[in-house]
Scaffold this motif. Structure first.
Motif, PDB file in Angstrom:
ATOM      1  N   GLU A  35     -12.338  -6.898 -27.447  1.00  8.46           N
ATOM      2  CA  GLU A  35     -11.961  -7.816 -28.521  1.00  8.46           C
ATOM      3  C   GLU A  35     -10.566  -7.496 -29.048  1.00  8.46           C
ATOM      4  OE1 GLU A  35     -13.865 -10.345 -29.411  1.00  8.46           O
ATOM      5  OE2 GLU A  35     -15.377  -9.734 -27.967  1.00  8.46           O
ATOM      6  N   ASP A  39      -7.400 -10.000 -28.841  1.00  3.20           N
ATOM      7  CA  ASP A  39      -6.717 -10.376 -30.071  1.00  3.20           C
ATOM      8  C   ASP A  39      -5.202 -10.135 -29.944  1.00  3.20           C
ATOM      9  OD1 ASP A  39      -6.541 -11.120 -32.823  1.00  3.20           O
ATOM     10  OD2 ASP A  39      -6.392  -9.005 -33.348  1.00  3.20           O
TER      11      ASP A  39
ATOM     12  N   LYS B  11     -18.141 -20.726 -36.415  1.00  2.06           N
ATOM     13  CA  LYS B  11     -17.274 -19.561 -36.173  1.00  2.06           C
ATOM     14  C   LYS B  11     -17.902 -18.655 -35.108  1.00  2.06           C
ATOM     15  CE  LYS B  11     -14.065 -16.457 -37.012  1.00  2.06           C
ATOM     16  NZ  LYS B  11     -12.736 -16.634 -36.413  1.00  2.06           N
ATOM     17  N   THR B  14     -17.535 -20.488 -31.637  1.00  2.00           N
ATOM     18  CA  THR B  14     -16.196 -20.440 -31.029  1.00  2.00           C
ATOM     19  C   THR B  14     -15.803 -19.021 -30.637  1.00  2.00           C
ATOM     20  OG1 THR B  14     -15.219 -20.406 -33.240  1.00  2.00           O
ATOM     21  CG2 THR B  14     -15.346 -22.538 -32.138  1.00  2.00           C
ATOM     22  N   THR B  15     -16.266 -18.044 -31.406  1.00  2.00           N
ATOM     23  CA  THR B  15     -16.001 -16.651 -31.034  1.00  2.00           C
ATOM     24  C   THR B  15     -16.672 -16.314 -29.706  1.00  2.00           C
ATOM     25  OG1 THR B  15     -15.856 -16.033 -33.354  1.00  2.00           O
ATOM     26  CG2 THR B  15     -16.208 -14.243 -31.797  1.00  2.00           C
ATOM     27  N   GLU B  16     -17.805 -16.960 -29.459  1.00  2.00           N
ATOM     28  CA  GLU B  16     -18.522 -16.739 -28.197  1.00  2.00           C
ATOM     29  C   GLU B  16     -18.056 -17.703 -27.105  1.00  2.00           C
ATOM     30  OE1 GLU B  16     -20.471 -14.148 -27.592  1.00  2.00           O
ATOM     31  OE2 GLU B  16     -19.815 -13.545 -29.585  1.00  2.00           O
TER      32      GLU B  16
END
Lengths: 289, 77
Positions: A35, A39, B11, B14-16
């Motif tokens: 992550e 990012d 959220k 979309t993160t997944e």
């Protein structure tokens, strides 16, 4: 096979004489590695979208990178058990890049990216048009402990790279030929041997080689074994280059990262690239930059 | 509150690497994958409760919409 595109980030900050990190990750080591890198390098990662049949080879490093279980006093809870799965991380990475129809996970410790090159070579000789190798690694306490326990004197480091490999040479940057991968029955899984390096390199004995990019882990035992093997196979006439004294040993991704560094530092050369890994793995490949 | 919950769920989606959806959309329209469903329901259960095994086993994904999800949160909360 040919390199069409690449991206990498090497360690740039010395924590101490055993540890180098990518400075942007310095205060984020308690997060999930995948992550954090996504990012930081989202735009670069998503630029590797391809057309045609594409495989993704994901090099994930140690399990702790994907887990908040580094502190073994903590009980697993919440989403951590899911996020700790390499399958979850690799699958997510495939979706971010897009157009992936084959996904392989590779965590072979120090020589993972050499094995990935071998797998890529075989995939491109079958019916794939593109292979993306995605490698990420960062320093964990457990890795520093491993090297300390076994008195392996090297500089453990962060690193990140993506290589886009294709079979069609049009608009490409460099060529990689005949990645070799062997396992040698050495006396200890924590030591490398001259014999192992010789077996990995010997098929290139009659190639035109201008330079050898050594694995060069920096340990006295590795350097001696590798240099003796080079001398036996090729004599003393070929110049060598190593990068780990500059950017540390980024373990499973070091071969991929250092091929990216070769692309930035050399032109018009035929370079033999060596790797070896914990567990008596050895590999070599021939790179024309 | 309902708008905030919708935003919270989208959220997670979309993160997944799935798509954000509206209340009337089927949850499957988000194109969430199996790992993503695991993350979604663990996160919702942690935050709101009510997403236990019995409830999850009785979801019919052919008809289950974001509205159903928000109603569940509303009923539990």
């Amino acid at each position: 096979m040919f390199i069409k595109n690449y991206f990498y980030v090497s360690a740039d900050f010395n924590i101490n004489d055993k540890c180098m990190v990518i400075s942007e990750t310095l205060n984020r080591k308690n997060e999930y590695m995948n992550e954090v890198f996504y990012d930081l390098y989202k735009d670069e990662i998503e630029s590797f979208n391809t057309s045609g049949r594409t495989a993704l080879l994901y090099i994930g490093g140690a399990g702790e990178h994907h887990s908040l279980s580094r502190n073994f006093n903590l009980s697993p809870k919440g989403v951590m058990p899911v996020k700790s799965q390499l399958g979850y991380v690799a699958s997510k990475t495939a979706k971010r890049i897009g157009n992936i129809s084959y996904l392989s996970i590779n965590s072979n410790a120090c020589a993972s990216s050499m094995f990935a090159l071998k797998e890529a070579y075989e995939l491109l000789q079958s019916d794939f048009d593109n292979v993306i190798i995605y490698g990420e690694e960062w320093v964990e306490e457990v890795e520093l402990m491993l090297f300390a326990q076994h008195k392996i004197d090297l500089v453990c480091s962060d690193g990140f790279f993506i290589l886009h490999l294709v079979k069609d040479p049009i608009n490409t940057i460099a060529q990689i030929d005949k990645p070799t991968w062997i396992w040698n029955e050495d006396k200890s899984p924590f030591e490398v041997s001259k014999d192992g390096y010789i077996k990995a390199m010997e098929k290139f004995k009659d190639y035109q080689i201008d330079r050898i990019k050594t694995h060069g882990s920096g340990t006295a035992q590795n350097n001696l074994a590798e240099n003796e093997a080079i001398k036996e196979v090729f004599g003393n006439v070929i110049p060598t280059t190593e990068f780990k004294s500059l950017v540390g040993h980024s373990q499973g991704i070091s071969t991929g990262l250092e091929i990216c560094m070769l692309l930035d530092n050399f032109t018009d050369e035929n370079i033999l690239v060596n790797a070896s890994g914990l567990g008596n793995f050895y590999g070599s490949c021939y790179v024309r930059v | 509150m309902r708008v905030d919950n919708l935003e919270f769920i989208n959220k997670i989606l979309t993160t997944e690497n799935a798509k954000a959806i509206k209340e009337e959309d089927l949850l499957t329209n988000s194109e969430l994958d199996s790992f993503g469903y695991a993350i979604l329901f663990i996160e919702l259960d942690e935050k709101f409760g009510g997403f236990d095994k019995e409830y999850l086993n009785n979801i019919d994904y052919k008809t289950y919409t974001m509205k159903d999800l928000l109603d569940r949160i509303g009923n539990v909360y």
